[in-house]
Scaffold this motif. Structure first.
Motif, PDB file in Angstrom:
ATOM      1  N   GLY A   1      -8.022   5.229  -1.902  1.00 53.77           N
ATOM      2  CA  GLY A   1      -6.863   4.787  -1.143  1.00 53.77           C
ATOM      3  C   GLY A   1      -6.743   5.536   0.161  1.00 53.77           C
ATOM      4  N   THR A   2      -5.560   5.443   0.758  1.00 52.55           N
ATOM      5  CA  THR A   2      -5.269   6.197   1.975  1.00 52.55           C
ATOM      6  C   THR A   2      -4.112   7.151   1.662  1.00 52.55           C
ATOM      7  OG1 THR A   2      -3.772   4.444   2.705  1.00 52.55           O
ATOM      8  CG2 THR A   2      -6.021   4.331   3.487  1.00 52.55           C
ATOM      9  N   TYR A   3      -3.800   7.997   2.622  1.00 52.77           N
ATOM     10  CA  TYR A   3      -2.764   9.002   2.373  1.00 52.77           C
ATOM     11  C   TYR A   3      -1.979   9.266   3.649  1.00 52.77           C
ATOM     12  CZ  TYR A   3      -0.622  13.514   1.182  1.00 52.77           C
ATOM     13  OH  TYR A   3       0.266  14.534   0.954  1.00 52.77           O
TER      14      TYR A   3
ATOM     15  N   ILE B   1     -13.381  15.043  -5.060  1.00 55.16           N
ATOM     16  CA  ILE B   1     -12.547  14.232  -4.181  1.00 55.16           C
ATOM     17  C   ILE B   1     -13.160  14.241  -2.785  1.00 55.16           C
ATOM     18  CG2 ILE B   1     -10.995  16.197  -3.732  1.00 55.16           C
ATOM     19  CD1 ILE B   1      -8.705  14.095  -3.507  1.00 55.16           C
ATOM     20  N   ILE B   2     -13.223  13.057  -2.185  1.00 55.29           N
ATOM     21  CA  ILE B   2     -13.754  12.920  -0.829  1.00 55.29           C
ATOM     22  C   ILE B   2     -12.605  12.578   0.112  1.00 55.29           C
ATOM     23  CG2 ILE B   2     -15.207  11.508   0.692  1.00 55.29           C
ATOM     24  CD1 ILE B   2     -17.150  11.177  -1.629  1.00 55.29           C
ATOM     25  N   PHE B   3     -12.487  13.327   1.187  1.00 52.38           N
ATOM     26  CA  PHE B   3     -11.546  13.026   2.250  1.00 52.38           C
ATOM     27  C   PHE B   3     -12.358  12.478   3.430  1.00 52.38           C
ATOM     28  CE2 PHE B   3      -9.617  16.501  -0.162  1.00 52.38           C
ATOM     29  CZ  PHE B   3      -8.346  15.996  -0.406  1.00 52.38           C
ATOM     30  N   GLY B   4     -11.982  11.287   3.912  1.00 47.38           N
ATOM     31  CA  GLY B   4     -12.775  10.664   4.968  1.00 47.38           C
ATOM     32  C   GLY B   4     -11.956  10.317   6.204  1.00 47.38           C
TER      33      GLY B   4
ATOM     34  N   ILE C   1      -9.278   7.745   4.346  1.00 43.19           N
ATOM     35  CA  ILE C   1      -9.847   7.448   3.025  1.00 43.19           C
ATOM     36  C   ILE C   1      -9.747   8.681   2.127  1.00 43.19           C
ATOM     37  CG2 ILE C   1     -11.922   6.803   1.726  1.00 43.19           C
ATOM     38  CD1 ILE C   1     -12.952   5.372   4.202  1.00 43.19           C
ATOM     39  N   VAL C   2      -9.236   8.462   0.910  1.00 40.84           N
ATOM     40  CA  VAL C   2      -9.265   9.487  -0.134  1.00 40.84           C
ATOM     41  C   VAL C   2      -9.901   8.833  -1.355  1.00 40.84           C
ATOM     42  CG1 VAL C   2      -7.947  11.088  -1.548  1.00 40.84           C
ATOM     43  CG2 VAL C   2      -7.142  10.539   0.763  1.00 40.84           C
TER      44      VAL C   2
ATOM     45  N   VAL D   1       0.843  -1.195   0.000  1.00 43.01           N
ATOM     46  CA  VAL D   1       0.000   0.000   0.000  1.00 43.01           C
ATOM     47  C   VAL D   1       0.881   1.249   0.000  1.00 43.01           C
ATOM     48  CG1 VAL D   1      -1.814   1.264   1.204  1.00 43.01           C
ATOM     49  CG2 VAL D   1      -1.782  -1.235   1.277  1.00 43.01           C
ATOM     50  N   LYS D   2       0.615   2.137  -0.961  1.00 44.87           N
ATOM     51  CA  LYS D   2       1.319   3.424  -1.028  1.00 44.87           C
ATOM     52  C   LYS D   2       0.305   4.543  -0.855  1.00 44.87           C
ATOM     53  CE  LYS D   2       4.905   1.781  -4.218  1.00 44.87           C
ATOM     54  NZ  LYS D   2       5.579   1.999  -5.514  1.00 44.87           N
ATOM     55  N   PRO D   3       0.754   5.726  -0.445  1.00 45.29           N
ATOM     56  CA  PRO D   3      -0.179   6.849  -0.376  1.00 45.29           C
ATOM     57  C   PRO D   3      -0.791   7.106  -1.748  1.00 45.29           C
ATOM     58  CG  PRO D   3       1.933   7.418   0.638  1.00 45.29           C
ATOM     59  CD  PRO D   3       2.127   6.109  -0.060  1.00 45.29           C
ATOM     60  N   ILE D   4      -2.073   7.418  -1.785  1.00 48.60           N
ATOM     61  CA  ILE D   4      -2.730   7.680  -3.066  1.00 48.60           C
ATOM     62  C   ILE D   4      -1.983   8.807  -3.792  1.00 48.60           C
ATOM     63  CG2 ILE D   4      -4.389   9.368  -2.132  1.00 48.60           C
ATOM     64  CD1 ILE D   4      -6.506   7.980  -4.009  1.00 48.60           C
ATOM     65  N   PHE D   5      -1.806   8.663  -5.091  1.00 47.06           N
ATOM     66  CA  PHE D   5      -1.076   9.582  -5.977  1.00 47.06           C
ATOM     67  C   PHE D   5       0.448   9.501  -5.803  1.00 47.06           C
ATOM     68  CE2 PHE D   5      -5.077  12.093  -5.107  1.00 47.06           C
ATOM     69  CZ  PHE D   5      -5.717  11.637  -6.243  1.00 47.06           C
TER      70      PHE D   5
END
Length: 387
Positions: free
Chosen positions: A321-323, A344-347, A334-335, A244-248
């Motif tokens: 993904g996650t960040y 874009i949703i930040f959760g 959650i992104v 798992v990597k940070p999204i983007f």
């Protein structure tokens, strides 16, 4: 239909069982002795020229220890007769690495012979809810989380808990952590065949990942050895963990965490394998207390996984993904991105809604928002109430 189960026994004895199945299901007379699987399979391919049937061979990978030449024998017979034999051949196996090798490695005899593949997956979140509603209509979200935390939607675990009428956290724990429970040895039963003699190192790595020591640096500092090869095989050969990597993040980013894919195996390594000395002396009530003590924190992480899976299944996003940033700063649970709608949703995910801080979430999201100036941002809090 014929069903052959490849048990770990002598080939001659296996063939005797298979011949009984053929006589019973296909109502045919068999003359002469067929003591090898090569001769049994050759006979069936000849028979299929006039009698059409399905042949299912279960735990097909076990031929690797019984008689590996079976695969090349089957290749020769199949290639020469498949054009005239009307047979539907279904080959199943539970050891992922061996089944992949048999059919997907270029040097193996059966490489390229499969015309279709099914990689059996877990039930979806919506299906899991339907199953719970059928058997436990008044289930709570806490019940749903506990059921998902243990089964992950895997049919075998769902079935075992339903048979025991275990739908609450307490009742599920009483089924898993009881003397002679099938769950206690499940990790070993599933994985020792996969890993072979090096299973100790693999088990240690998986136990660390399940305990949130999920970066390579952390794992290697504790084990005091290089683990790159083991981690690569756990991901690519055994399909047990995901990188798992940070999204983007860029493809060559070294910011990597590892997660165990299967919910039950994650639980097994986190609690049962980690405390195996407690299990060995039979002090399962003590282990229950450990699980209860850590459950709030542990289930919170599974709740994040639940919401990510639920959002993926809804099909509204191009990336989820996650960040996090260097040294795990500005972690966002959650992104979720929709490139078509430029949104874009930040959760933020917490067990209890009152622990969610939208202001804190907005603060952690500033750097990521700056990279996506054209996107409309939405900030949401998700708790057990939103399952």
């Amino acid at each position: 239909m014929l069903y052959f189960f490849v048990a770990k026994k002598n080939e001659i004895l296996l063939c005797e069982e298979f011949l009984q199945e053929i006589r019973h299901k296909l109502q045919v007379e068999i003359f002469g002795e067929l003591k090898t699987f090569k001769s049994v399979f050759g006979y069936l391919m000849e028979l299929a020229k006039t009698k059409h049937f399905t042949l299912v061979i279960d735990e097909f990978q076990e031929f690797n220890t019984i008689n590996p030449s079976v695969y090349s024998d089957m290749q020769n017979i199949w290639d020469s007769q498949k054009g005239t034999a009307k047979i539907n051949l279904v080959l199943c196996g539970s050891v992922y690495s061996l089944m992949s090798r048999i059919f997907e490695h270029a040097k193996e005899p059966l490489f390229g012979r499969a015309t279709s593949r099914i990689h059996l997956k877990a039930f979806t979140i919506s299906t899991l809810k339907e199953i719970l509603a059928d058997y436990h209509p008044n289930y709570t979200n806490d019940d749903l989380l506990a059921f998902y935390l243990i089964t992950g939607g895997v049919a075998k675990y769902v079935e075992l808990l339903i048979e025991e009428q275990a739908f609450t956290f307490e009742s599920i724990l009483n089924v898993i952590l009881i003397e002679n429970s099938l769950f206690l040895d499940e990790g070993k039963n599933v994985l020792i065949d996969e890993f072979g003699k090096e299973y100790g190192n693999y088990f240690s790595i998986l136990s660390l990942i399940a305990s949130s020591k999920n970066s390579r640096v952390e794992i290697e500092s504790i084990m005091e050895m290089q683990t790159g090869g083991f981690l690569d095989r756990l991901e690519s050969e055994f399909n047990l963990i995901s990188k798992v990597k940070p999204i983007f993040a860029k493809p060559n980013s070294r910011s990597v965490k590892y997660h165990i894919n299967d919910n039950f195996l994650n639980f097994w390594f986190r609690f049962i394998y980690k405390h195996r000395s407690v299990v060995e002396i039979g002090n399962l009530s003590y282990l229950k207390e450990i699980v209860k003590r850590d459950y709030q924190t542990y289930s919170g992480r599974i709740l994040e996984k639940y919401f990510i899976k639920k959002m993926i299944e809804e099909g509204n996003f191009s990336a989820i993904g996650t960040y996090w940033e260097k040294s795990n700063q500005n972690e966002i649970d959650i992104v979720a991105v929709n490139d078509l709608e430029k949104s874009i949703i930040f959760g933020e995910v917490k067990r209890k809604k009152e622990n969610i801080s939208i202001a804190g979430l907005k603060d952690k999201s500033r750097n990521l928002e700056a990279q996506l100036k054209d996107y409309h941002s939405e900030f949401i809090g998700l708790s057990i109430e939103d399952m």
